[in-house]
Motif scaffolding. Structure first.
Motif, PDB file in Angstrom:
ATOM      1  N   GLU A 175      28.777  86.181  96.106  1.00 23.22           N
ATOM      2  CA  GLU A 175      29.868  86.337  95.127  1.00 23.22           C
ATOM      3  C   GLU A 175      29.416  87.189  93.944  1.00 23.22           C
ATOM      4  OE1 GLU A 175      31.092  82.436  93.989  1.00 23.22           O
ATOM      5  OE2 GLU A 175      31.545  81.826  96.064  1.00 23.22           O
ATOM      6  N   TYR A 176      28.181  86.970  93.493  1.00 17.81           N
ATOM      7  CA  TYR A 176      27.659  87.759  92.369  1.00 17.81           C
ATOM      8  C   TYR A 176      27.569  89.235  92.743  1.00 17.81           C
ATOM      9  CZ  TYR A 176      24.256  90.091  89.455  1.00 17.81           C
ATOM     10  OH  TYR A 176      23.637  91.033  88.659  1.00 17.81           O
ATOM     11  N   ILE A 177      27.062  89.533  93.948  1.00 22.82           N
ATOM     12  CA  ILE A 177      26.929  90.928  94.381  1.00 22.82           C
ATOM     13  C   ILE A 177      28.299  91.599  94.459  1.00 22.82           C
ATOM     14  CG2 ILE A 177      26.332  92.382  96.363  1.00 22.82           C
ATOM     15  CD1 ILE A 177      23.971  90.453  96.859  1.00 22.82           C
ATOM     16  N   ALA A 178      29.268  90.915  95.074  1.00 22.00           N
ATOM     17  CA  ALA A 178      30.626  91.480  95.194  1.00 22.00           C
ATOM     18  C   ALA A 178      31.256  91.687  93.828  1.00 22.00           C
ATOM     19  CB  ALA A 178      31.488  90.557  96.053  1.00 22.00           C
ATOM     20  N   ARG A 179      31.069  90.704  92.943  1.00 21.01           N
ATOM     21  CA  ARG A 179      31.641  90.810  91.593  1.00 21.01           C
ATOM     22  C   ARG A 179      31.015  91.951  90.812  1.00 21.01           C
ATOM     23  NH1 ARG A 179      30.585  86.028  90.378  1.00 21.01           N
ATOM     24  NH2 ARG A 179      28.754  86.301  89.036  1.00 21.01           N
ATOM     25  N   ALA A 184      31.671  97.175  88.404  1.00 22.84           N
ATOM     26  CA  ALA A 184      31.088  98.498  88.196  1.00 22.84           C
ATOM     27  C   ALA A 184      32.072  99.592  88.586  1.00 22.84           C
ATOM     28  CB  ALA A 184      29.798  98.624  89.009  1.00 22.84           C
ATOM     29  N   ARG A 185      32.791  99.393  89.686  1.00 20.27           N
ATOM     30  CA  ARG A 185      33.806 100.379  90.089  1.00 20.27           C
ATOM     31  C   ARG A 185      34.906 100.487  89.038  1.00 20.27           C
ATOM     32  NH1 ARG A 185      34.450  97.877  95.359  1.00 20.27           N
ATOM     33  NH2 ARG A 185      32.973  98.733  96.870  1.00 20.27           N
ATOM     34  N   ALA A 186      35.304  99.332  88.487  1.00 19.98           N
ATOM     35  CA  ALA A 186      36.417  99.316  87.529  1.00 19.98           C
ATOM     36  C   ALA A 186      36.033  99.933  86.184  1.00 19.98           C
ATOM     37  CB  ALA A 186      36.889  97.881  87.320  1.00 19.98           C
ATOM     38  N   LEU A 193      21.444  91.523  81.370  1.00 20.46           N
ATOM     39  CA  LEU A 193      21.806  90.261  80.731  1.00 20.46           C
ATOM     40  C   LEU A 193      21.875  90.404  79.214  1.00 20.46           C
ATOM     41  CD1 LEU A 193      22.241  87.158  81.006  1.00 20.46           C
ATOM     42  CD2 LEU A 193      19.744  86.915  80.905  1.00 20.46           C
ATOM     43  N   PHE A 194      21.104  91.334  78.674  1.00 24.34           N
ATOM     44  CA  PHE A 194      21.031  91.499  77.222  1.00 24.34           C
ATOM     45  C   PHE A 194      21.898  92.649  76.715  1.00 24.34           C
ATOM     46  CE2 PHE A 194      17.072  89.777  78.925  1.00 24.34           C
ATOM     47  CZ  PHE A 194      17.082  88.533  78.306  1.00 24.34           C
ATOM     48  N   GLY A 195      22.742  93.202  77.608  1.00 24.41           N
ATOM     49  CA  GLY A 195      23.748  94.163  77.165  1.00 24.41           C
ATOM     50  C   GLY A 195      23.350  95.621  77.216  1.00 24.41           C
ATOM     51  N   ARG A 196      22.196  95.946  77.814  1.00 20.45           N
ATOM     52  CA  ARG A 196      21.825  97.360  77.926  1.00 20.45           C
ATOM     53  C   ARG A 196      22.604  97.973  79.086  1.00 20.45           C
ATOM     54  NH1 ARG A 196      17.974  99.509  80.739  1.00 20.45           N
ATOM     55  NH2 ARG A 196      16.845  97.531  80.955  1.00 20.45           N
ATOM     56  N   ILE A 197      23.288  99.073  78.812  1.00 25.87           N
ATOM     57  CA  ILE A 197      24.270  99.641  79.738  1.00 25.87           C
ATOM     58  C   ILE A 197      23.691 100.830  80.502  1.00 25.87           C
ATOM     59  CG2 ILE A 197      26.461 100.927  79.843  1.00 25.87           C
ATOM     60  CD1 ILE A 197      27.388  99.237  77.452  1.00 25.87           C
ATOM     61  N   ARG A 198      24.075 100.919  81.762  1.00 27.81           N
ATOM     62  CA  ARG A 198      23.838 102.141  82.542  1.00 27.81           C
ATOM     63  C   ARG A 198      25.180 102.610  83.081  1.00 27.81           C
ATOM     64  NH1 ARG A 198      20.168 102.998  88.065  1.00 27.81           N
ATOM     65  NH2 ARG A 198      20.674 105.210  88.338  1.00 27.81           N
ATOM     66  N   PHE A 199      25.573 103.804  82.713  1.00 37.63           N
ATOM     67  CA  PHE A 199      26.819 104.383  83.222  1.00 37.63           C
ATOM     68  C   PHE A 199      26.587 104.931  84.622  1.00 37.63           C
ATOM     69  CE2 PHE A 199      27.344 104.509  78.626  1.00 37.63           C
ATOM     70  CZ  PHE A 199      28.607 103.950  78.496  1.00 37.63           C
ATOM     71  N   MET A 200      27.581 104.755  85.504  1.00 38.37           N
ATOM     72  CA  MET A 200      27.432 105.123  86.905  1.00 38.37           C
ATOM     73  C   MET A 200      28.667 105.870  87.409  1.00 38.37           C
ATOM     74  SD  MET A 200      25.356 101.895  88.474  1.00 38.37           S
ATOM     75  CE  MET A 200      24.618 103.034  89.646  1.00 38.37           C
TER      76      MET A 200
END
Length: 306
Positions: A175-179, A184-186, A193-200
């Motif tokens: 469920e975690y992987i699917a979520r 990420a697609r959306a 966990l600490f809010g560091r972002i990677r744009f994809m």
């Protein structure tokens, strides 16, 4: 093949590292640690890459044995997070079976094998444990059933059956992987966990191969990136607890999940206790972080220290 192996050891390590030491003002080798090269947030090492020194058996070990403390009667002390990425996965997925296994201090690969193959833990064979280990780490890296089958040299349908059984027994992980992939697609991004972002942006690619590779990275980044964040917090905590320049111990290097320090031999035990406490208590997770300690006269001949 033998010649190529020896040539690699000589040119990449022996010749290059000796030259760096000989031209250094203090006789030490100084790497450059980069914070903004690895997209997951891990530190990378360049000029030279000290995170890529051979280990294991054979003559590669002799290269590692050449790394010694910079002062007489000092030793190298290492603290290594145990299975930190799988512990992060347990925290992020909130999978109760994984959480319970880590809280009990069980062998997580043996535990997974028991779940997948439906046998008691004490009946798990080494082959079953190896297959479970591949599933555990493969999930973190977004491995497909085809990749899993290729690694283990088994039929794809057999690999599918193992993964399906894993997901049935540990559903929160699936469920975690699917979520994660869906979010990420959306949003076009993932975060630790600490809010560091990677744009994809590759997740929106019209090329299916590019899109699938981005999905695998989207699964991996929050896990590996959170582990990287934890290691950076730990480095700050360790440095602070050691008291900076007045400390008898010096933090030398970070290699993935391991910190390497040099310390006077007579201070090794107390510094090991400080290192273990600082690394294990750095962030609160639903599972414990555990650190294994080793000490020795060089980087190859280290032995576990309690």
């Amino acid at each position: 093949l033998d010649w190529r192996n020896w040539s690699k050891l000589k040119s990449t390590y022996a010749d290059a590292l000796l030259a760096l030491a000989e031209h250094s003002s203090d006789g030490r080798i100084h790497t450059t640690l980069n914070q903004t090269i690895a997209a997951t947030g891990r530190l990378s090492s360049t000029e030279p890459n000290l995170q890529n020194i051979p280990q294991g058996v054979g003559w590669g070990t002799e290269i590692r044995r050449c790394f010694v403390p910079g002062r007489p009667d000092w030793v190298l002390l290492s603290g290594d997070y145990s299975q930190i990425e799988l512990r992060v996965l347990a925290h992020l997925s909130e999978e109760p079976r994984l959480i319970e296994a880590f809280q009990k201090g069980e062998d997580i690969h043996r535990h997974t094998a028991a779940e997948v193959f439906g046998v008691p833990q004490d009946a798990v064979t080494s082959e079953q444990r190896d297959k479970a280990k591949m599933i555990n780490f493969g999930l973190v890296y977004g491995m497909t059933e085809y990749g899993y089958a290729s690694r283990l040299r088994i039929p794809v349908d057999e690999a599918q059956a193992y993964i399906a059984q894993y997901m049935a027994r540990l559903p929160k992980v699936g469920e975690y992987i699917a979520r994660t992939v869906e979010e990420a697609r959306a949003t076009g991004k993932v975060a630790t966990l600490f809010g560091r972002i990677r744009f994809m942006p590759e997740l929106a690619s019209a090329n299916q191969q590019v899109r699938r590779a981005a999905e695998r990275r989207a699964i991996n980044m929050p896990v590996q990136g959170t582990a990287a964040d934890i290691m950076k917090f730990a480095m700050i905590r360790v440095a602070a607890r050691m008291g900076g320049d007045n400390s008898p111990a010096k933090l030398l290097l970070q290699v993935h999940d391991e910190l390497v320090l040099e310390v006077p031999r007579q201070h090794a035990s107390e510094t090991a206790a400080l290192l273990k406490s600082a690394m294990e208590d750095v962030v609160p997770l639903v599972v414990p972080l555990t650190v294994s300690l080793k000490v020795g006269p060089n980087w190859a001949d280290q032995v576990p220290i309690d």
